[in-house]
Design a protein around this motif. Structure first.
Motif, mmCIF file in Angstrom:
data_model
loop_
_atom_site.group_PDB
_atom_site.id
_atom_site.type_symbol
_atom_site.label_atom_id
_atom_site.label_comp_id
_atom_site.label_asym_id
_atom_site.label_seq_id
_atom_site.Cartn_x
_atom_site.Cartn_y
_atom_site.Cartn_z
ATOM 1 N N LYS A 2 0.843 -1.195 0.000
ATOM 2 C CA LYS A 2 0.000 0.000 0.000
ATOM 3 C C LYS A 2 0.884 1.252 0.000
ATOM 4 O O LYS A 2 2.080 1.176 0.303
ATOM 5 C CB LYS A 2 -0.918 0.014 1.228
ATOM 6 C CG LYS A 2 -1.788 -1.237 1.381
ATOM 7 C CD LYS A 2 -2.852 -1.300 0.310
ATOM 8 C CE LYS A 2 -3.822 -2.446 0.575
ATOM 9 N NZ LYS A 2 -4.867 -2.535 -0.475
ATOM 10 N N VAL A 40 3.837 0.430 2.381
ATOM 11 C CA VAL A 40 3.477 -0.437 3.505
ATOM 12 C C VAL A 40 3.227 -1.849 2.990
ATOM 13 O O VAL A 40 2.389 -2.064 2.110
ATOM 14 C CB VAL A 40 2.225 0.088 4.241
ATOM 15 C CG1 VAL A 40 1.857 -0.846 5.390
ATOM 16 C CG2 VAL A 40 2.450 1.507 4.757
ATOM 17 N N LEU A 85 1.796 -5.525 3.625
ATOM 18 C CA LEU A 85 0.840 -6.277 4.432
ATOM 19 C C LEU A 85 1.045 -7.763 4.174
ATOM 20 O O LEU A 85 1.182 -8.189 3.017
ATOM 21 C CB LEU A 85 -0.602 -5.884 4.079
ATOM 22 C CG LEU A 85 -0.969 -4.408 4.262
ATOM 23 C CD1 LEU A 85 -2.419 -4.168 3.867
ATOM 24 C CD2 LEU A 85 -0.727 -3.960 5.702
ATOM 25 N N TYR A 144 -3.847 -10.706 5.590
ATOM 26 C CA TYR A 144 -3.933 -9.591 6.528
ATOM 27 C C TYR A 144 -5.366 -9.432 7.015
ATOM 28 O O TYR A 144 -6.316 -9.415 6.230
ATOM 29 C CB TYR A 144 -3.463 -8.307 5.849
ATOM 30 C CG TYR A 144 -3.644 -7.049 6.675
ATOM 31 C CD1 TYR A 144 -2.786 -6.743 7.719
ATOM 32 C CD2 TYR A 144 -4.696 -6.168 6.391
ATOM 33 C CE1 TYR A 144 -2.950 -5.582 8.467
ATOM 34 C CE2 TYR A 144 -4.867 -5.003 7.132
ATOM 35 C CZ TYR A 144 -3.998 -4.722 8.173
ATOM 36 O OH TYR A 144 -4.175 -3.573 8.909
ATOM 37 N N GLU A 153 -7.848 -7.203 9.733
ATOM 38 C CA GLU A 153 -7.967 -6.008 10.582
ATOM 39 C C GLU A 153 -8.257 -6.354 12.039
ATOM 40 O O GLU A 153 -8.031 -5.530 12.933
ATOM 41 C CB GLU A 153 -9.070 -5.092 10.043
ATOM 42 C CG GLU A 153 -8.697 -4.329 8.792
ATOM 43 C CD GLU A 153 -7.780 -3.150 9.070
ATOM 44 O OE1 GLU A 153 -7.510 -2.882 10.250
ATOM 45 O OE2 GLU A 153 -7.336 -2.499 8.104
ATOM 46 N N VAL A 167 3.655 -6.356 9.686
ATOM 47 C CA VAL A 167 3.449 -5.219 8.783
ATOM 48 C C VAL A 167 4.769 -4.455 8.708
ATOM 49 O O VAL A 167 5.452 -4.279 9.723
ATOM 50 C CB VAL A 167 2.317 -4.304 9.294
ATOM 51 C CG1 VAL A 167 2.261 -3.001 8.485
ATOM 52 C CG2 VAL A 167 0.982 -5.031 9.225
ATOM 53 N N MET A 227 0.682 5.000 11.171
ATOM 54 C CA MET A 227 0.574 3.543 11.053
ATOM 55 C C MET A 227 -0.474 2.991 12.016
ATOM 56 O O MET A 227 -1.230 2.074 11.670
ATOM 57 C CB MET A 227 1.933 2.891 11.309
ATOM 58 C CG MET A 227 2.984 3.197 10.239
ATOM 59 S SD MET A 227 2.478 2.658 8.577
ATOM 60 C CE MET A 227 2.339 0.883 8.838
ATOM 61 N N ARG A 262 -3.973 3.871 10.459
ATOM 62 C CA ARG A 262 -4.342 3.288 9.166
ATOM 63 C C ARG A 262 -4.274 1.766 9.145
ATOM 64 O O ARG A 262 -4.903 1.124 8.297
ATOM 65 C CB ARG A 262 -3.428 3.852 8.071
ATOM 66 C CG ARG A 262 -3.524 5.351 7.876
ATOM 67 C CD ARG A 262 -4.784 5.726 7.114
ATOM 68 N NE ARG A 262 -4.657 5.286 5.717
ATOM 69 C CZ ARG A 262 -5.678 4.945 4.954
ATOM 70 N NH1 ARG A 262 -6.896 4.982 5.423
ATOM 71 N NH2 ARG A 262 -5.480 4.568 3.708
ATOM 72 N N TYR A 263 -3.511 1.156 10.057
ATOM 73 C CA TYR A 263 -3.295 -0.288 9.991
ATOM 74 C C TYR A 263 -3.412 -0.920 11.376
ATOM 75 O O TYR A 263 -3.268 -0.248 12.398
ATOM 76 C CB TYR A 263 -1.911 -0.591 9.382
ATOM 77 C CG TYR A 263 -1.784 -0.052 7.979
ATOM 78 C CD1 TYR A 263 -2.282 -0.758 6.885
ATOM 79 C CD2 TYR A 263 -1.199 1.196 7.749
ATOM 80 C CE1 TYR A 263 -2.192 -0.254 5.598
ATOM 81 C CE2 TYR A 263 -1.105 1.713 6.464
ATOM 82 C CZ TYR A 263 -1.614 0.988 5.394
ATOM 83 O OH TYR A 263 -1.537 1.502 4.132
ATOM 84 N N SER A 264 -3.647 -2.210 11.370
ATOM 85 C CA SER A 264 -3.807 -2.936 12.619
ATOM 86 C C SER A 264 -2.430 -3.404 13.102
ATOM 87 O O SER A 264 -2.025 -4.551 12.853
ATOM 88 C CB SER A 264 -4.744 -4.134 12.411
ATOM 89 O OG SER A 264 -4.967 -4.800 13.624
#
Length: 243
Positions: free
Chosen positions: A11, A28, A30, A34, A36, A74, A111, A114-116
């Motif tokens: 991403k 990024v 993943l 992936y 969430e 990640v 981060m 936007r991401y887990s």
């Protein structure tokens, strides 16, 4: 190999840094599958595009995952303008402090939003090669409550690094993967010719004296992506083991 491991999921995020006064395009990675609802460890890498393209780290991570040799992670790849690299990465650089603040106060929140990702100190790793390893260590020295796990491949450690390490009473909080190629004895840099073998030996001794947890690897290799790419799987398995 399951076909899901043959695809790299990358991403892109735009980070506008008030500390550096510039925007960076963060790539990024993943992991396959992936989810969430799952919290993943986070690896932040300096010279990010080089780790992706020359280190082939996404491909190598997928291969390790397919063989159950590491846990899913990640990865955030931080680019740098090569003309500004020394100023941002070197501990004596004009924008070194601003760069560290960008990582801690701007990239990490981005981060997390936007991401887990799990950015607890036992889940977060910051790293790089050459000066990228140097700045990663200095981030851990200044912000140990945020980052205390460092990946350093052929760290271009300077006298300032040695002085900063010497001033710290204890480095028991620090976990570092430190590698060096035995041919790195006369590396031409913007800061002159450096004997990185001798300097890494000196830094390693200081780390041990200060009771840091060090995985130290020295082997045949030089200051190139061929060497760093070759030993990346060992570093990934060290930080993100399956057991």
């Amino acid at each position: 190999m399951d076909t899901k491991y043959l695809t790299r999921t990358i991403k892109k995020e735009t980070l506008t840094s008030s500390h550096l006064g510039e925007s960076k395009e963060i790539h990024v990675y993943l992991p396959p599958d992936y989810d969430e609802s799952v919290s993943y460890p986070l690896l932040i890498l300096h010279d990010g595009p080089d780790y992706l393209n020359l280190g082939r780290i996404a491909t190598q991570a997928n291969q390790l995952l397919s063989q159950n040799e590491m846990v899913p992670v990640v990865m955030a790849f931080v680019p740098v303008d090569k003309k500004k690299r020394t100023a941002q990465y070197s501990p004596t650089g004009e924008f070194h402090e601003a760069h560290k603040l960008m990582i801690v106060e701007e990239l990490l929140p981005l981060m997390q939003e936007r991401y887990s990702v799990d950015t607890a100190t036992d889940k977060l790793v910051i790293g790089g090669s050459s000066l990228g390893g140097t700045v990663s260590l200095h981030i851990a020295l200044e912000y140990p409550e945020i980052c205390n796990r460092v990946l350093s491949q052929s760290g271009a450690f300077l006298e300032q690094t040695v002085q900063d390490l010497s001033r710290v009473y204890s480095l028991q909080f620090l976990e570092i993967y430190q590698s060096i190629g035995l041919s790195e004895t006369a590396i031409e840099t913007h800061m002159g010719t450096l004997d990185l073998v001798a300097r890494n030996r000196e830094v390693h001794q200081l780390l041990l004296e200060k009771r840091a947890h060090v995985a130290y690897h020295k082997e045949e290799g030089d200051h190139t992506w061929g060497f760093w790419q070759r030993e990346l799987p060992r570093a990934l398995k060290f930080f993100f083991p399956t057991n």
